[in-house]
Scaffold this active site. Structure first.
Site, PDB file in Angstrom:
ATOM      1  N   HIS A 101       0.740  -1.146   0.152  1.00 40.23           N
ATOM      2  CA  HIS A 101       0.059   0.022   0.055  1.00 40.23           C
ATOM      3  C   HIS A 101       1.080   1.121  -0.180  1.00 40.23           C
ATOM      4  CE1 HIS A 101      -3.670  -2.250   1.912  1.00 40.23           C
ATOM      5  NE2 HIS A 101      -2.886  -3.115   1.097  1.00 40.23           N
ATOM      6  N   ARG A 126      -7.611   3.667  -0.925  1.00 38.41           N
ATOM      7  CA  ARG A 126      -6.978   2.475  -0.157  1.00 38.41           C
ATOM      8  C   ARG A 126      -5.640   2.430  -0.661  1.00 38.41           C
ATOM      9  NH1 ARG A 126      -5.905  -3.093  -1.483  1.00 38.41           N
ATOM     10  NH2 ARG A 126      -5.619  -4.209   0.480  1.00 38.41           N
ATOM     11  N   GLY A 161      -8.612  -2.561  -4.492  1.00 42.45           N
ATOM     12  CA  GLY A 161      -9.236  -3.082  -3.487  1.00 42.45           C
ATOM     13  C   GLY A 161      -8.638  -4.093  -2.712  1.00 42.45           C
ATOM     14  N   GLU A 214     -11.494   0.118  -8.282  1.00 46.75           N
ATOM     15  CA  GLU A 214     -12.275   1.063  -8.590  1.00 46.75           C
ATOM     16  C   GLU A 214     -11.686   1.875  -9.540  1.00 46.75           C
ATOM     17  OE1 GLU A 214     -13.808   1.870  -3.873  1.00 46.75           O
ATOM     18  OE2 GLU A 214     -13.077   3.604  -5.192  1.00 46.75           O
TER      19      GLU A 214
END
Length: 681
Positions: free
Chosen positions: A471, A533, A552, A558
């Site tokens: 991330h 995210r 996701g 998305e």
């Protein structure tokens, strides 16, 4: 910073002197309300500007608004500045989780104006104004709050230490149980999150063992753990435990697909369909072969093979696969199909042929086209920049970026961009990378004469973007006029970062080319939009609008159309699941099941949006119509494996880079990737 300080000081002075212990904690923080009138959304109450406001729906009691301070704090003062529509009866509440509230102040004699509530004593991350009776009780009025200021002292902001590397307790074909040694924290660890290759798969409230399910037999996975404390701080990740699940007891292959036939044939694509296979456990998909070489996959009993070569014979067979990896026998007879002749690539075809122009043994991440038509791209794990001539295949490493440190996951040397308005004269390369302390944006001059990075020219533009194993975001994109640089960041495996507009994580950021903050940014910092995210792709359309692609967790990826100050919902909302109907959350324009997505780079060519997917091993194409995405098509499904980066190429074509293997471990030079030139409609 001076401008923000002056604005805060101006707001405070309107209410008189503030004690040194009373720090303003709420300005620019995420805020949620029970409703909002058409004029005035909730952020207007915490922006430091009394000319803006939050207005609730008219004629309804009760109504509420709460602010997320980003961490647990001691609340000593709340200042409310009401418009004419105020609250006669209201209370101030605090909460650790915005679910259970503790009252710290209540009144039934509110008179509006400025209500400066001092000597409060509350603790929580969330602070709420809860109104039950309006000053103006006619049905056309609601509550109208110009400023909602929360003061106090911030709580713990030190994360726990990383937990110990997990060990395997037990494994089945569909689950793995792991354990780890405890993390430490000055205030105490309250929980652990267990991740499988960057996706949250289990959590505990203190236990040191957890089980992750929904695995596939005979699969390879990497498990690691993060620790959380009571203030919401998240540790850096533990080491990674590699686990291979055993095969299941199912050794029976699916039945052979039958009646394989064409549904359409043109110069660059073949539509196929067949009779579905059966299996005692269940068919999970199909693999399509040309003369024994796999060229595609399908989730259903039909597919379109795109990007083919005109006037070429294909010898096609289909095999079914089940969850244990058992393959059926190939379909028979072999289906012989020849694509039609013709040249060019029409919009109806979408994507036509692909030609390999280069290979690399590292993860190809950022990629730009230079004015002469050659390419620069980043090697994520080797931390180097490579110059490739797509006409000859010749390539040269032009330099290694200093101070880059990988994360044993997704971090490393990621974003690469040039300014379309000034590169011809300034030769700046804009880069995003992970350092030992953070993620950051820098720029370094490229020396065209020497074909190398200009030593000693590095300028650090933005620091303090939290890093973690996964991330870490990384995409960079200049606005078409070259005035602003946009960057996509990840939440650093702490979803609370994404909803906190004071944090640069889980955001789309916007800065000037020199690293300064544009005066019209919505939160007086680098943040342009929030509630993301892990931002992976950014691209502008012909109207100058910014589109964004986002990983996701386990439900949906998305594609978003980004607006200034917009809240895209994470961690409360993933795609259209969770609490995505919450007022103020902006819905995605397109979602993709994670199993068919995990999509990364995007690009826009002739107002068609192209999305490169890794786990889904496919390229999506969608036409931009107004603010919608229509006529979605799928190409290269399983043809080239995992796809990461797409960028415009000269002559209206597209560059496409694969990310087949070695992209989750930060090990340099252990990948087998292609760079392709693709013809598009």
């Amino acid at each position: 910073m001076a401008a923000v300080a002056a604005l805060v000081a101006g707001t405070i002075s309107a209410a008189g002197p503030v004690r040194a212990a009373d720090a303003l904690l709420s300005q620019g923080k995420p805020v949620t309300a029970s409703s909002a009138g058409g004029c005035c959304r909730a952020p207007g109450a915490v922006d430091g500007d009394s000319a803006t406001r939050w207005a609730s729906a008219a004629g309804v009691d009760p109504q509420w608004i709460y602010v997320d301070l980003g961490a647990v704090a001691h609340v000593s003062r709340v200042r409310l500045q009401w418009d004419a529509s105020c609250a006669t009866a209201f209370e101030i509440d605090t909460s650790a989780d915005h679910g259970t509230w503790t009252r710290i102040y209540a009144t039934t004699t509110g008179k509006g104006g400025v209500e400066d509530l001092t000597s409060l004593d509350g603790t929580g991350r969330y602070v709420r104004v809860h109104g039950t009776k309006r000053c103006r009780t006619d049905a056309s009025k609601g509550y109208s709050l110009q400023e909602f200021g929360v003061y106090g002292s911030a709580g713990d902001d030190v994360p726990p230490s990383p937990p110990g590397t997990p060990t395997l307790v037990g494994v089945t074909p569909i689950s793995a149980t792991v354990s780890w040694t405890a993390a430490t924290d000055d205030q105490g660890v309250v929980g652990y999150d267990v991740y499988r290759d960057g996706q949250l798969c289990a959590g505990t409230t203190g236990a040191l063992t957890a089980t992750c399910g929904n695995l596939n037999p005979n699969g390879n996975y990497g498990f690691y753990v993060n620790a959380r404390d009571a203030a919401g701080n998240v540790s850096q990740a533990s080491g990674t435990l590699a686990v291979k699940t055993p095969p299941s007891d199912d050794h029976a292959p699916p039945s052979v697909p039958g009646n394989v036939h064409t549904t359409a044939v043109d110069s660059t694509s073949i539509g196929l369909a067949w009779t579905a296979s059966t299996d005692d456990v269940g068919v999970t998909g199909y693999r399509i072969f040309n003369a024994g070489t796999q060229i595609g996959t399908s989730d259903t009993a039909s597919t379109t093979l795109g990007g083919l070569t005109p006037s070429t014979a294909y010898h096609l067979q289909v095999r079914a696969v089940d969850a244990n990896g058992n393959l059926s026998e190939p379909s028979t007879p072999v289906l012989d199909v020849t694509t039609t002749g013709g040249s060019g690539c029409s919009p109806s075809q979408g994507v036509c042929g692909a030609t390999q122009v280069g290979t690399d043994d590292d993860v190809v991440w950022g990629l730009v086209t230079l004015p002469d038509g050659t390419i620069l791209y980043n090697q994520r794990d080797a931390h180097s920049i490579v110059h490739l001539d797509p006409k000859t295949g010749a390539k040269k490493t032009i330099g290694t970026v200093p101070n880059v440190q990988s994360t044993d996951g997704e971090g490393g040397l990621t974003g690469l961009e040039i300014n379309p308005a000034s590169f011809a004269t300034d030769h700046w390369l804009y880069l995003m990378h992970t350092s030992p302390d953070d993620n950051r944006i820098v720029r370094i001059e490229y020396d065209p004469a020497a074909d190398s990075l200009a030593t000693g020219t590095e300028q650090v533009l933005l620091t303090g973007i939290a890093r973690n194993k996964f991330h870490d975001g990384g995409r960079l994109r200049f606005s078409p006029d070259g005035r602003y640089l946009f960057a996509g960041t990840g939440d650093a495996q702490n979803g609370d970062n994404a909803s906190n507009t004071g944090s640069p994580n889980g955001k789309v950021l916007r800065i000037n080319p020199d690293g300064s903050i544009p005066a019209d940014n919505p939160f007086h910092n680098a943040v342009w939009s929030y509630g993301h995210r892990n931002v992976q792709g950014l691209a502008f359309d012909s109207q100058g609008r910014l589109w964004e692609q986002e990983f996701g967790n386990s439900v949906m990826d998305e594609t978003n159309l980004i607006v200034k100050g917009g809240n895209y919902g994470w961690p409360s909302c993933e795609g259209t699941s969770g609490s995505c109907g919450t007022a103020g959350f902006i819905a995605p324009k397109k979602t993709y099941p994670v199993a068919q997505g995990s999509c990364s780079g995007i690009t826009i060519i002739h107002d068609a949006l192209y999305v490169a997917c890794q786990r889904g091993t496919r390229l999506y194409r969608a036409e931009i119509s107004g603010s919608s995405l229509t006529n979605v098509q799928t190409f290269f499904n399983g043809t080239y494996g995992r796809l990461r980066t797409v960028e415009p190429a000269p002559d209206g074509r597209m560059w496409l880079a694969t990310s087949v293997d070695g992209d989750k471990d930060s090990t340099p030079h252990n990948s087998h990737n292609q760079i392709l030139r693709v013809a598009v409609g």
